[in-house]
Design a protein around this motif. Structure first.
Motif, short mmCIF file in Angstrom:
data_model
loop_
_atom_site.label_atom_id
_atom_site.label_comp_id
_atom_site.label_asym_id
_atom_site.label_seq_id
_atom_site.Cartn_x
_atom_site.Cartn_y
_atom_site.Cartn_z
N ILE A 1 0.80 -1.20 -0.09
CA ILE A 1 -0.09 -0.01 0.18
C ILE A 1 0.83 1.31 0.08
CG2 ILE A 1 -1.62 1.04 1.31
CD1 ILE A 1 -2.49 -1.08 2.37
N ASP A 2 0.60 2.20 -0.86
CA ASP A 2 1.23 3.47 -1.11
C ASP A 2 0.53 4.39 -0.06
OD1 ASP A 2 2.35 5.96 -1.56
OD2 ASP A 2 1.94 5.71 -3.90
N SER A 3 1.59 4.77 0.98
CA SER A 3 1.13 5.38 2.16
C SER A 3 0.70 6.70 1.92
CB SER A 3 2.09 5.48 3.34
OG SER A 3 3.07 6.38 2.90
N LEU A 4 1.35 7.32 0.86
CA LEU A 4 1.15 8.84 0.21
C LEU A 4 1.76 9.69 1.48
CD1 LEU A 4 -2.13 8.43 -1.90
CD2 LEU A 4 0.15 8.47 -2.51
N CYS A 5 2.31 9.25 2.25
CA CYS A 5 2.82 9.90 3.52
C CYS A 5 4.56 10.01 3.52
CB CYS A 5 2.19 9.40 4.56
SG CYS A 5 0.47 9.34 5.00
N ALA A 6 4.60 10.95 4.51
CA ALA A 6 6.29 10.87 4.50
C ALA A 6 6.81 11.16 6.07
CB ALA A 6 6.81 12.22 3.63
N SER A 7 7.74 10.71 6.41
CA SER A 7 8.36 10.72 7.87
C SER A 7 7.15 10.49 8.93
CB SER A 7 8.56 12.55 7.92
OG SER A 7 9.26 12.82 9.05
N THR A 8 7.04 11.35 9.97
CA THR A 8 6.19 10.78 11.22
C THR A 8 4.63 10.70 10.64
OG1 THR A 8 7.89 11.81 12.50
CG2 THR A 8 5.86 10.96 13.39
#
Length: 336
Positions: free
Chosen positions: A166-173
């Motif tokens: 799954i691509d979180s489409l998120c970064a870092s924390t």
């Protein structure tokens, strides 16, 4: 009790049915039949829905060791370089890393290799586990696409298993906070498919807002022009950025002064958070702990004193691109 390694499955099953019918008409008594299918390996075939699964993610989730030790998660490492020398998190502390950046060190990062993914996924499938992998935003790295190639390769060897990327489409924390919530849902008993659906449904509600202390690192990454970087440094202008629905870093404003930029981030949080449960939120920082603590105090004033605010370091991979002095807030909201 039949071993189908010595007889075709279909033929054996027809013979059983014939025996049932003949026995019913000739002896008029019920039969209890137990049919055990043995696969060629001699191991019992397990239904996919019965298999346990492991949760994987990336080192870019930027969670502290204190948080990770209470989670049942395995992280794959992206690598980074300092002045041409490949480093790992065990080679230097994050304060040392940021000190070198402030002193002019050149940093680079590399994505996770396909063999690393294949080895990790195959190890779990061979042990009888499925895998749910929550990846670093495809808008910022090619690692997620590599994970999908590795998944397809490994599942050809283990067709009875399952790997969900799954691509979180998120970064870092931001990725880390989503991972915390995913770990909680897994412990509550969600199946791999249920958890995958939950992540997909909620990932775009994981909001990221952040600022940086020096624009030169964003200029080096192509986020701002050289003129803007120089002018910003001279005038004390701090950019305000967020991560959009495609997982890219996008400038959304600017403000003069460090303290004012932190206060504006909290205002942006309040504008976005709606009625979502934000009993747990996060702040990450690029070696500017006092600023992170100030932001955390402001967040508690808005969200309530009992709010858990995780304060984490921005790791070396993200920090290589955002630079020392990066400060970011992560929370759930109506929209990014």
């Amino acid at each position: 009790h039949l071993n189908c390694r010595t007889a075709p499955q279909t033929t054996v099953f027809i013979e059983i049915l014939q025996s049932i019918v003949e026995g019913y008409f000739t002896k008029a008594r019920p039969y209890v039949i137990i049919f055990l299918y043995c696969c060629p390996s001699g191991k019992r075939r397990i239904k996919m829905s019965d298999r346990k699964y492991k949760l994987y993610s990336d080192s870019t989730c930027d969670l502290s060791e204190d948080i990770l030790k209470n989670m049942d998660v395995t992280l794959l490492e992206l690598s980074f370089e300092v002045n041409g020398v490949v480093k790992s998190k065990n080679d230097m502390t994050l304060p040392e890393f940021y000190s070198q950046m402030r002193n002019g060190a050149v940093t680079k990062t590399s994505q996770i290799g396909i063999s690393d993914y294949e080895q990790a996924f195959e190890k779990e499938l061979a042990a009888g586990y499925d895998v749910l992998y929550l990846g670093f935003s495809s808008g910022l790295s090619g690692s997620f696409n590599t994970s999908c190639i590795a998944r397809d390769s490994v599942m050809e060897k283990y067709p009875e298993g399952k790997v969900i990327c799954i691509d979180s489409l998120c970064a870092s924390t931001g990725e880390g906070l989503l991972l915390i919530k995913a770990d909680e849902k897994k412990k509550q008993g969600l199946s791999i498919d249920e958890l995958a659906q939950w992540i997909t449904d909620n990932r775009l509600h994981l909001c990221h807002v952040f600022t940086v202390d020096d624009l030169k690192y964003l200029h080096r990454g192509g986020r701002v022009s050289k003129t803007a970087a120089i002018a910003g440094s001279i005038l004390g202008i701090k950019p305000l950025l967020h991560v959009d629905n495609e997982g890219h870093l996008i400038p959304v404003g600017k403000i003069r002064g460090r303290k004012q930029s932190i206060e504006k981030l909290v205002d942006m949080m309040c504008e976005r958070m709606g009625n979502w449960d934000n009993s747990t939120v996060a702040v990450c920082h690029g070696d500017c702990l006092s600023d992170a603590e100030y932001a955390a105090d402001l967040m508690r004033k808005k969200l309530g004193k009992k709010t858990t605010v995780h304060i984490c370091y921005t790791g070396a991979v993200i920090g290589s691109h955002s630079g020392p002095g990066t400060l970011a807030l992560f929370f759930m909201g109506d929209q990014r």
